[in-house]
Structures are given as structure tokens and as C-alpha cells.
Design an enzyme around this catalytic site. Structure first.
Site, PDB file in Angstrom:
ATOM      1  N   ASP A  90       0.850  -1.191   0.000  1.00 45.63           N
ATOM      2  CA  ASP A  90       0.000   0.000   0.000  1.00 45.63           C
ATOM      3  C   ASP A  90       0.891   1.250   0.000  1.00 45.63           C
ATOM      4  O   ASP A  90       1.420   1.614   1.036  1.00 45.63           O
ATOM      5  CB  ASP A  90      -0.864  -0.050   1.271  1.00 45.63           C
ATOM      6  CG  ASP A  90      -1.769   1.145   1.437  1.00 45.63           C
ATOM      7  OD1 ASP A  90      -1.917   1.922   0.491  1.00 45.63           O
ATOM      8  OD2 ASP A  90      -2.332   1.291   2.535  1.00 45.63           O
ATOM      9  N   ARG A  91       1.026   1.861  -1.107  1.00 46.20           N
ATOM     10  CA  ARG A  91       1.840   3.043  -1.410  1.00 46.20           C
ATOM     11  C   ARG A  91       3.318   2.679  -1.608  1.00 46.20           C
ATOM     12  O   ARG A  91       3.923   1.945  -0.859  1.00 46.20           O
ATOM     13  CB  ARG A  91       1.729   4.139  -0.359  1.00 46.20           C
ATOM     14  CG  ARG A  91       2.691   5.284  -0.642  1.00 46.20           C
ATOM     15  CD  ARG A  91       2.406   6.619  -0.009  1.00 46.20           C
ATOM     16  NE  ARG A  91       1.410   7.394  -0.700  1.00 46.20           N
ATOM     17  CZ  ARG A  91       0.347   7.934  -0.104  1.00 46.20           C
ATOM     18  NH1 ARG A  91       0.176   7.810   1.165  1.00 46.20           N
ATOM     19  NH2 ARG A  91      -0.525   8.618  -0.792  1.00 46.20           N
TER      20      ARG A  91
HETATM   21  N1  LIG Z   1     -14.516   1.327  -5.150  1.00 47.14           N
HETATM   22  C1  LIG Z   1     -14.860   2.165  -4.165  1.00 47.14           C
HETATM   23  N2  LIG Z   1     -16.085   2.697  -4.139  1.00 47.14           N
HETATM   24  C2  LIG Z   1     -16.454   3.524  -3.165  1.00 47.14           C
HETATM   25  N3  LIG Z   1     -15.669   3.904  -2.155  1.00 47.14           N
HETATM   26  C3  LIG Z   1     -14.423   3.398  -2.131  1.00 47.14           C
HETATM   27  C4  LIG Z   1     -13.947   2.509  -3.126  1.00 47.14           C
HETATM   28  N4  LIG Z   1     -12.636   2.197  -2.824  1.00 47.14           N
HETATM   29  C5  LIG Z   1     -12.364   2.863  -1.695  1.00 47.14           C
HETATM   30  N5  LIG Z   1     -13.427   3.559  -1.264  1.00 47.14           N
HETATM   31  C6  LIG Z   1     -13.507   4.381  -0.058  1.00 47.14           C
HETATM   32  O1  LIG Z   1     -12.697   5.534  -0.213  1.00 47.14           O
HETATM   33  C7  LIG Z   1     -12.046   5.857   1.001  1.00 47.14           C
HETATM   34  C8  LIG Z   1     -10.539   5.864   0.763  1.00 47.14           C
HETATM   35  O2  LIG Z   1     -10.110   4.550   0.411  1.00 47.14           O
HETATM   36  P1  LIG Z   1      -8.690   4.002   0.888  1.00 47.14           P
HETATM   37  O3  LIG Z   1      -8.574   2.619   0.305  1.00 47.14           O
HETATM   38  O4  LIG Z   1      -8.544   4.125   2.362  1.00 47.14           O
HETATM   39  O5  LIG Z   1      -7.734   5.038   0.126  1.00 47.14           O
HETATM   40  P2  LIG Z   1      -6.173   5.300   0.247  1.00 47.14           P
HETATM   41  O6  LIG Z   1      -5.555   4.075   0.882  1.00 47.14           O
HETATM   42  O7  LIG Z   1      -5.739   5.519  -1.155  1.00 47.14           O
HETATM   43  O8  LIG Z   1      -6.027   6.537   1.069  1.00 47.14           O
HETATM   44  C9  LIG Z   1     -12.484   4.803   2.032  1.00 47.14           C
HETATM   45  O9  LIG Z   1     -13.546   5.333   2.803  1.00 47.14           O
HETATM   46  C10 LIG Z   1     -12.951   3.634   1.163  1.00 47.14           C
HETATM   47  O10 LIG Z   1     -13.941   2.864   1.800  1.00 47.14           O
HETATM   48  N1  LIG Z   2       5.672  10.786   2.861  1.00 47.57           N
HETATM   49  C1  LIG Z   2       4.582  11.362   3.410  1.00 47.57           C
HETATM   50  N2  LIG Z   2       4.623  12.634   3.832  1.00 47.57           N
HETATM   51  C2  LIG Z   2       3.539  13.235   4.380  1.00 47.57           C
HETATM   52  N3  LIG Z   2       2.372  12.605   4.564  1.00 47.57           N
HETATM   53  C3  LIG Z   2       2.306  11.340   4.150  1.00 47.57           C
HETATM   54  C4  LIG Z   2       3.370  10.660   3.549  1.00 47.57           C
HETATM   55  N4  LIG Z   2       2.961   9.407   3.232  1.00 47.57           N
HETATM   56  C5  LIG Z   2       1.688   9.311   3.617  1.00 47.57           C
HETATM   57  N5  LIG Z   2       1.294  10.461   4.177  1.00 47.57           N
HETATM   58  C6  LIG Z   2       0.000  10.743   4.809  1.00 47.57           C
HETATM   59  C7  LIG Z   2      -1.131  11.045   3.884  1.00 47.57           C
HETATM   60  C8  LIG Z   2      -2.326  10.472   4.605  1.00 47.57           C
HETATM   61  O1  LIG Z   2      -2.838  11.425   5.534  1.00 47.57           O
HETATM   62  C9  LIG Z   2      -1.754   9.292   5.404  1.00 47.57           C
HETATM   63  C10 LIG Z   2      -1.960   7.954   4.769  1.00 47.57           C
HETATM   64  O2  LIG Z   2      -1.990   8.042   3.355  1.00 47.57           O
HETATM   65  P1  LIG Z   2      -3.051   7.215   2.453  1.00 47.57           P
HETATM   66  O3  LIG Z   2      -2.844   7.753   1.069  1.00 47.57           O
HETATM   67  O4  LIG Z   2      -4.417   7.466   2.985  1.00 47.57           O
HETATM   68  O5  LIG Z   2      -2.661   5.780   2.579  1.00 47.57           O
HETATM   69  O6  LIG Z   2      -0.367   9.552   5.518  1.00 47.57           O
END
Ligand SMILES: Nc1ncnc2c1ncn2[C@@H]1O[C@H](COP(=O)(O)OP(=O)(O)O)[C@@H](O)[C@H]1O
Ligand SMILES: Nc1ncnc2c1ncn2[C@H]1C[C@H](O)[C@@H](COP(=O)(O)O)O1
Length: 226
Positions: A90-91
Site C-alpha cells: 500500500d503506497r
Molecule cells: N470502489 C470504491 N467505491 C467507493 N468507495 C471506495 C472505493 N474504494 C475505496 N473507497 C472508499 O474511499 C475511502 C478511501 O479509500 P482508501 O482505500 O482508504 O484510500 P487510500 O488508501 O488511497 O487513502 C475509504 O472510505 C474507502 O472505503
Molecule cells: N511521505 C509522506 N509525507 C507526508 N504525509 C504522508 C506521507 N505518506 C503518507 N502520508 C500521509 C497522507 C495520509 O494522511 C496518510 C496515509 O496516506 P493514504 O494515502 O491514505 O494511505 O499519511
């Protein structure tokens, strides 16, 4: 037959999911790991000792946070290597420097000395032949409005208090960053084209594309070595 075999996805593949905050990386990480029976490597947002402080005062905590993220992601990388792959991450580590550190430096919330120290450390650790790059980076993209709605819906307090302009700036930087990214192969997916939360079947064409991309890139890599 497992989905991995069905789509020709090697058991030791390492796939990293990239994209701006809220686009759906964690959700995609879980969906792919379930489908492929792979392990996951997540950002542990709740356990991060700097993140809350950072959102309250960028200037004071930018450097600390970047060093913390770098150490955490490097440890995860080591774990992935020790298991011999088979991970969805994840990322990517590349976003820390290419998006976050750069943005805070250019916006004046990370000073030049700290930025140079951080990028030197990053380059020494990551941009070397000894650092294994993923087989594939899956880049999630979509409209800013849809992504911003997801940030609001998820409701992390520290992100809610952050002005929309911050997310918009990040969104635009991501678009430029991915167009110039070349550390590993990239598969771009638009969030309007699938819904792994509500439509289980929508993961199938994604698995097919992943298999195709990884086979191509492994063939290419082995040709480079011979
Ligand atoms: N296919 C989808 N449809 C609707 N909502 C979604 C979908 N995928 C993710 N979400 C919602 O969007 C929000 C951000 O998703 P998340 O996976 O946590 O994003 P990220 O990890 O990129 O920050 C969460 O509330 C998640 O439930
Ligand atoms: N490298 C980073 N610098 C600042 N903030 C960061 C970095 N990596 C992640 N983040 C922050 C952004 C979000 O608030 C959370 C988690 O990221 P998400 O995209 O929701 O997984 O951490």
C-alpha cells in the site's frame, strides 16, 4: 486452479499500489491480496507518532515525518525481500520523495537543509542497484471531486481539518509525477472503471492485466541479463 496460476502471476511478485490520498489504495491492496493469496504491506497510519503533529504544524514536523516514513518503508521492503516476494504494498516508497517531500520543500514547509539531507538519505538507500524495485506499480487515478469525496467520507480528523487546496495541489503533482515515473513498469487504473468494494467481478480484468504486465516485464528483465 488458483487465480494466480490462471492469470500467470508469479508467486514471488511484488506489486505496489500508488496514488493520491483517498483514491483507494488500501482497498485495492486488500482486494488484490485476497484474490491472489498474497501478503500485504500497509502504512500504519494509527501508529504513526508524527502524522497528527505534522497536520497541525507542517514546518515543525515535515522532516521528522519523512525520515520516519523512509525508515518504516525500508523495513517493510526488507520484510518483503526476506519472505521472497508475494506481496501487495500500500503506497510506494517513490511517492515519499517524488510527491510529499518535494511538495513541502517547494511550498516552503520544509527547509532547504532538511530537504537536501532527506533526499541524500533517500537516494543512498533507495536509488541504488541493491534496492529491489517492484515488478509492477499500479497507479490509481480518477477525478479530483470523486477522490475528495472519498477523503471526506473516510473522515480521518487530521485530513478533514486540512484545506481542500492541499489535496488539490497534491492531486496535480501526482498527475505530473506518474507521467515521468520510470523506476518500474506502471499499470494505470481509473477508479471509474472498477469497484472492488461492491462488484467482486470487477477485479478479474485487473488480474488479467497484472499477469500480462508482469510476464512482459520479467521477459524484458531476463533479456537484459543475458
Ligand atoms: N470502489 C470504491 N467505491 C467507493 N468507495 C471506495 C472505493 N474504494 C475505496 N473507497 C472508499 O474511499 C475511502 C478511501 O479509500 P482508501 O482505500 O482508504 O484510500 P487510500 O488508501 O488511497 O487513502 C475509504 O472510505 C474507502 O472505503
Ligand atoms: N511521505 C509522506 N509525507 C507526508 N504525509 C504522508 C506521507 N505518506 C503518507 N502520508 C500521509 C497522507 C495520509 O494522511 C496518510 C496515509 O496516506 P493514504 O494515502 O491514505 O494511505 O499519511
Amino acid at each position: 486452479m488458483s487465480r494466480r496460476d490462471q492469470y500467470g502471476i508469479p508467486h514471488d511478485s511484488v506489486i505496489t499500489i500508488a496514488g493520491t490520498v483517498g483514491v483507494g489504495k488500501s482497498t485495492m491492496t486488500n482486494a488484490l491480496a485476497n484474490a491472489l493469496q498474497f501478503r500485504t504491506s500497509f502504512e500504519k497510519v494509527e501508529k504513526n507518532p508524527y502524522l497528527d503533529k505534522f497536520y497541525n504544524d507542517f514546518e515543525r514536523w515535515s522532516f521528522h515525518l519523512q525520515v520516519y516514513f523512509l525508515a518504516e518503508r525500508f523495513k517493510e521492503q526488507k520484510k518483503i525481500f526476506e519472505y521472497g516476494g508475494g506481496f501487495i504494498q500500500d503506497r510506494s516508497i517513490y511517492e515519499d520523495t517524488g510527491i510529499f517531500a518535494k511538495m513541502h520543500y517547494e511550498k516552503g514547509t520544509m527547509n532547504e537543509v532538511d530537504y537536501n539531507t532527506y533526499t541524500n538519505l533517500f537516494d543512498a538507500m533507495v536509488m541504488t542497484p541493491y534496492f529491489p524495485h517492484p515488478d509492477l506499480l499500479i497507479y490509481l487515478e480518477g477525478s479530483f471531486d470523486d477522490i475528495y469525496d472519498r477523503i471526506k467520507e473516510r473522515g480521518r480528523p487530521m485530513e478533514q481539518q486540512t484545506p481542500m487546496e492541499y489535496w488539490e495541489e497534491m492531486y496535480n503533482r501526482y498527475e505530473n509525477w506518474i507521467d515521468n515515473f520510470n523506476a518500474c513498469p506502471v499499470l494505470r487504473l481509473n477508479i471509474a472503471d472498477y469497484d472492488v468494494l461492491n462488484d467482486e467481478e470487477s477485479i478479474e480484468p485487473i488480474l488479467e492485466k497484472i499477469g500480462h504486465f508482469i510476464q512482459q516485464s520479467r521477459k524484458w528483465r531476463s533479456r537484459q541479463l543475458t
